[in-house]
Design a protein around this motif. Structure first.
Motif, PDB file in Angstrom:
ATOM      1  N   LEU A  82     -64.226  26.301  57.681  1.00 13.07           N
ATOM      2  CA  LEU A  82     -63.111  26.309  58.628  1.00 13.07           C
ATOM      3  C   LEU A  82     -61.929  27.093  58.068  1.00 13.07           C
ATOM      4  O   LEU A  82     -61.351  27.946  58.756  1.00 13.07           O
ATOM      5  N   PHE A  83     -61.562  26.813  56.826  1.00 11.58           N
ATOM      6  CA  PHE A  83     -60.428  27.511  56.216  1.00 11.58           C
ATOM      7  C   PHE A  83     -60.691  29.022  56.176  1.00 11.58           C
ATOM      8  O   PHE A  83     -59.805  29.831  56.453  1.00 11.58           O
ATOM      9  N   ARG A  84     -61.927  29.378  55.801  1.00 15.24           N
ATOM     10  CA  ARG A  84     -62.281  30.799  55.701  1.00 15.24           C
ATOM     11  C   ARG A  84     -62.186  31.479  57.075  1.00 15.24           C
ATOM     12  O   ARG A  84     -61.674  32.602  57.185  1.00 15.24           O
ATOM     13  N   PHE A  85     -62.663  30.785  58.110  1.00 22.32           N
ATOM     14  CA  PHE A  85     -62.636  31.363  59.453  1.00 22.32           C
ATOM     15  C   PHE A  85     -61.199  31.567  59.930  1.00 22.32           C
ATOM     16  O   PHE A  85     -60.861  32.623  60.474  1.00 22.32           O
ATOM     17  N   VAL A  86     -60.364  30.568  59.713  1.00 18.59           N
ATOM     18  CA  VAL A  86     -58.963  30.699  60.115  1.00 18.59           C
ATOM     19  C   VAL A  86     -58.277  31.796  59.306  1.00 18.59           C
ATOM     20  O   VAL A  86     -57.485  32.592  59.847  1.00 18.59           O
ATOM     21  N   ARG A  87     -58.576  31.861  58.018  1.00 19.15           N
ATOM     22  CA  ARG A  87     -57.974  32.891  57.162  1.00 19.15           C
ATOM     23  C   ARG A  87     -58.325  34.292  57.678  1.00 19.15           C
ATOM     24  O   ARG A  87     -57.508  35.213  57.619  1.00 19.15           O
ATOM     25  N   ASN A  88     -59.527  34.440  58.205  1.00 24.52           N
ATOM     26  CA  ASN A  88     -59.986  35.754  58.661  1.00 24.52           C
ATOM     27  C   ASN A  88     -59.557  36.091  60.083  1.00 24.52           C
ATOM     28  O   ASN A  88     -59.508  37.279  60.442  1.00 24.52           O
ATOM     29  N   HIS A  89     -59.242  35.062  60.884  1.00 27.92           N
ATOM     30  CA  HIS A  89     -59.069  35.335  62.313  1.00 27.92           C
ATOM     31  C   HIS A  89     -57.769  34.811  62.921  1.00 27.92           C
ATOM     32  O   HIS A  89     -57.492  35.124  64.088  1.00 27.92           O
ATOM     33  N   ALA A  90     -56.984  34.030  62.201  1.00 26.10           N
ATOM     34  CA  ALA A  90     -55.730  33.553  62.792  1.00 26.10           C
ATOM     35  C   ALA A  90     -54.774  34.724  63.007  1.00 26.10           C
ATOM     36  O   ALA A  90     -54.659  35.624  62.167  1.00 26.10           O
ATOM     37  N   ARG A  91     -54.088  34.697  64.125  1.00 27.03           N
ATOM     38  CA  ARG A  91     -53.149  35.768  64.465  1.00 27.03           C
ATOM     39  C   ARG A  91     -51.928  35.746  63.542  1.00 27.03           C
ATOM     40  O   ARG A  91     -51.417  36.794  63.142  1.00 27.03           O
ATOM     41  N   TYR A  92     -51.480  34.527  63.173  1.00 21.47           N
ATOM     42  CA  TYR A  92     -50.229  34.395  62.429  1.00 21.47           C
ATOM     43  C   TYR A  92     -50.484  33.856  61.023  1.00 21.47           C
ATOM     44  O   TYR A  92     -51.287  32.936  60.824  1.00 21.47           O
ATOM     45  N   ASP A  93     -49.756  34.413  60.064  1.00 23.00           N
ATOM     46  CA  ASP A  93     -49.916  33.986  58.670  1.00 23.00           C
ATOM     47  C   ASP A  93     -49.565  32.516  58.487  1.00 23.00           C
ATOM     48  O   ASP A  93     -50.167  31.831  57.652  1.00 23.00           O
ATOM     49  N   ARG A  94     -48.584  32.024  59.234  1.00 19.58           N
ATOM     50  CA  ARG A  94     -48.194  30.621  59.061  1.00 19.58           C
ATOM     51  C   ARG A  94     -49.353  29.682  59.375  1.00 19.58           C
ATOM     52  O   ARG A  94     -49.490  28.619  58.759  1.00 19.58           O
ATOM     53  N   ASP A  95     -50.192  30.049  60.358  1.00 20.45           N
ATOM     54  CA  ASP A  95     -51.355  29.225  60.675  1.00 20.45           C
ATOM     55  C   ASP A  95     -52.387  29.312  59.569  1.00 20.45           C
ATOM     56  O   ASP A  95     -53.024  28.307  59.220  1.00 20.45           O
ATOM     57  N   LYS A  96     -52.560  30.484  58.992  1.00 26.26           N
ATOM     58  CA  LYS A  96     -53.512  30.640  57.888  1.00 26.26           C
ATOM     59  C   LYS A  96     -53.131  29.745  56.715  1.00 26.26           C
ATOM     60  O   LYS A  96     -53.969  29.032  56.152  1.00 26.26           O
ATOM     61  N   VAL A  97     -51.851  29.784  56.345  1.00 28.41           N
ATOM     62  CA  VAL A  97     -51.393  29.020  55.185  1.00 28.41           C
ATOM     63  C   VAL A  97     -51.487  27.521  55.437  1.00 28.41           C
ATOM     64  O   VAL A  97     -51.811  26.740  54.520  1.00 28.41           O
ATOM     65  N   GLN A  98     -51.237  27.099  56.670  1.00 26.33           N
ATOM     66  CA  GLN A  98     -51.282  25.672  56.970  1.00 26.33           C
ATOM     67  C   GLN A  98     -52.666  25.085  56.709  1.00 26.33           C
ATOM     68  O   GLN A  98     -52.800  23.933  56.308  1.00 26.33           O
ATOM     69  N   PHE A  99     -53.698  25.889  56.912  1.00 21.05           N
ATOM     70  CA  PHE A  99     -55.054  25.457  56.583  1.00 21.05           C
ATOM     71  C   PHE A  99     -55.356  25.667  55.107  1.00 21.05           C
ATOM     72  O   PHE A  99     -55.894  24.789  54.427  1.00 21.05           O
ATOM     73  N   ASP A 100     -55.023  26.855  54.610  1.00 24.05           N
ATOM     74  CA  ASP A 100     -55.519  27.274  53.301  1.00 24.05           C
ATOM     75  C   ASP A 100     -54.895  26.498  52.152  1.00 24.05           C
ATOM     76  O   ASP A 100     -55.447  26.490  51.049  1.00 24.05           O
ATOM     77  N   GLN A 101     -53.768  25.830  52.382  1.00 27.90           N
ATOM     78  CA  GLN A 101     -53.143  25.065  51.303  1.00 27.90           C
ATOM     79  C   GLN A 101     -54.049  23.948  50.790  1.00 27.90           C
ATOM     80  O   GLN A 101     -53.890  23.477  49.665  1.00 27.90           O
ATOM     81  N   TRP A 102     -55.020  23.535  51.605  1.00 23.82           N
ATOM     82  CA  TRP A 102     -55.924  22.467  51.195  1.00 23.82           C
ATOM     83  C   TRP A 102     -57.189  22.986  50.510  1.00 23.82           C
ATOM     84  O   TRP A 102     -58.036  22.201  50.108  1.00 23.82           O
ATOM     85  N   ARG A 103     -57.313  24.300  50.378  1.00 21.56           N
ATOM     86  CA  ARG A 103     -58.548  24.842  49.813  1.00 21.56           C
ATOM     87  C   ARG A 103     -58.853  24.333  48.404  1.00 21.56           C
ATOM     88  O   ARG A 103     -60.001  23.967  48.108  1.00 21.56           O
ATOM     89  N   PRO A 104     -57.877  24.268  47.477  1.00 19.44           N
ATOM     90  CA  PRO A 104     -58.211  23.763  46.139  1.00 19.44           C
ATOM     91  C   PRO A 104     -58.730  22.326  46.157  1.00 19.44           C
ATOM     92  O   PRO A 104     -59.700  22.000  45.460  1.00 19.44           O
ATOM     93  N   TYR A 105     -58.082  21.462  46.945  1.00 21.47           N
ATOM     94  CA  TYR A 105     -58.518  20.062  46.979  1.00 21.47           C
ATOM     95  C   TYR A 105     -59.928  19.929  47.543  1.00 21.47           C
ATOM     96  O   TYR A 105     -60.778  19.223  46.977  1.00 21.47           O
ATOM     97  N   VAL A 106     -60.215  20.608  48.642  1.00 24.80           N
ATOM     98  CA  VAL A 106     -61.537  20.486  49.249  1.00 24.80           C
ATOM     99  C   VAL A 106     -62.593  21.141  48.356  1.00 24.80           C
ATOM    100  O   VAL A 106     -63.718  20.651  48.252  1.00 24.80           O
ATOM    101  N   THR A 107     -62.224  22.226  47.680  1.00 20.63           N
ATOM    102  CA  THR A 107     -63.141  22.838  46.717  1.00 20.63           C
ATOM    103  C   THR A 107     -63.489  21.856  45.612  1.00 20.63           C
ATOM    104  O   THR A 107     -64.660  21.723  45.219  1.00 20.63           O
TER     105      THR A 107
END
Length: 270
Positions: free
Chosen positions: A125-150
């Motif tokens: 999900l994070f990867r998909f949003v990172r690749n396709h979200a129109r706005y950077d703020r939406d990308k970051v809102q998801f991607d901030q959790w990547r280390p924890y979920v990893t």
């Protein structure tokens, strides 16, 4: 038929400092997982979306958008890329939270394969949003959790290998997790924060522990650079010198590195 849920909760106390979960057989004959909350209970399906819904015939919002993206790219090979608007991201975020609630239950219940499945799904999900979200703020809102979920995905994959004494396979899984967190730091130009990234510190320490089981007489070349060891030494010194306020702060920092919590946020898809 009563709508009162008190009978469901009787004898099942809420524990605020831990995840309280159980599995049941639903009225449909399928396994469900329940998460005890302070004011009630969440019940989730084991397969598909945790709430049991389908989205326009797809298994989830993520599956639906991935299907739409493939169709868009096939129809527009040289055109504008598929983009997610803020409302799309809001739907995906709410869905991601459902999977978070379910995978922490699976972790607590030692259903590691299912925890790995759901954490991997949220990483997708994070990867998909990172690749396709129109706005950077939406990308970051998801991607901030990547280390924890990893980190949680790595634990879910490596823990059963450790239990089977498959040390090298477990270390391989941990190495993949370490690379994943380091990639996150590199993506944001934050490599200098590696010693303060609790998820990375946790995985590296775990790897060292397993390496000692394989080669107990090997030298620990990085022992002097262990931030947890340094914090423990600083904590002992603060207590010895009766600097109790400093000791409390060091204890909190030590706990954060040894047991990394999910990031704080308002309903983010951890």
């Amino acid at each position: 038929m009563t709508l009162d849920i008190r009978k469901i909760l009787e004898g099942w106390a809420y524990a605020p400092d831990s995840v309280t979960a159980r599995t049941i057989t639903g009225d449909d004959g399928r396994e469900k997982v329940q998460l005890r909350l302070d004011l009630g209970v969440l019940q989730m399906d084991v397969e598909g979306r945790p709430d049991g819904r389908q989205i326009e015939g797809a298994r989830s919002w993520l599956d639906l958008h991935q299907q739409r993206q493939r169709e868009h790219d096939a129809a527009n090979p040289d055109g504008v890329p598929y983009l997610l608007g803020t409302e799309d991201c809001s739907e995906l975020m709410r869905e991601g939270v459902q999977y978070y609630h379910r995978y922490i239950c699976f972790w607590q219940l030692e259903r590691y394969e299912l925890c790995a499945r759901d954490t991997n799904r949220n990483l997708d999900l994070f990867r998909f949003v990172r690749n396709h979200a129109r706005y950077d703020r939406d990308k970051v809102q998801f991607d901030q959790w990547r280390p924890y979920v990893t980190m949680m995905h790595t634990r879910a994959v490596a823990t059963p290998l450790v239990e089977l004494d498959q040390w090298e396979a477990a270390i391989g899984a941990i190495d993949a997790g370490i690379r994943g967190v380091e990639t996150f730091l590199a993506d944001y130009g934050q490599q200098e924060q590696s010693e303060r990234m609790g998820e990375l510190v946790f995985l590296k320490r775990w790897r060292k522990e397993l390496q000692r089981k394989i080669a107990p007489d090997s030298d620990d070349e990085d022992g002097d650079d262990d931030p947890v060891a340094q914090l423990k030494a600083d904590l002992d010194k603060a207590i010895e010198e009766e600097r109790y306020e400093d000791a409390a702060q060091l204890r909190d920092e030590l706990d954060r590195l040894e047991n990394p919590p999910p990031p704080t946020g308002h309903g983010g898809p951890q």
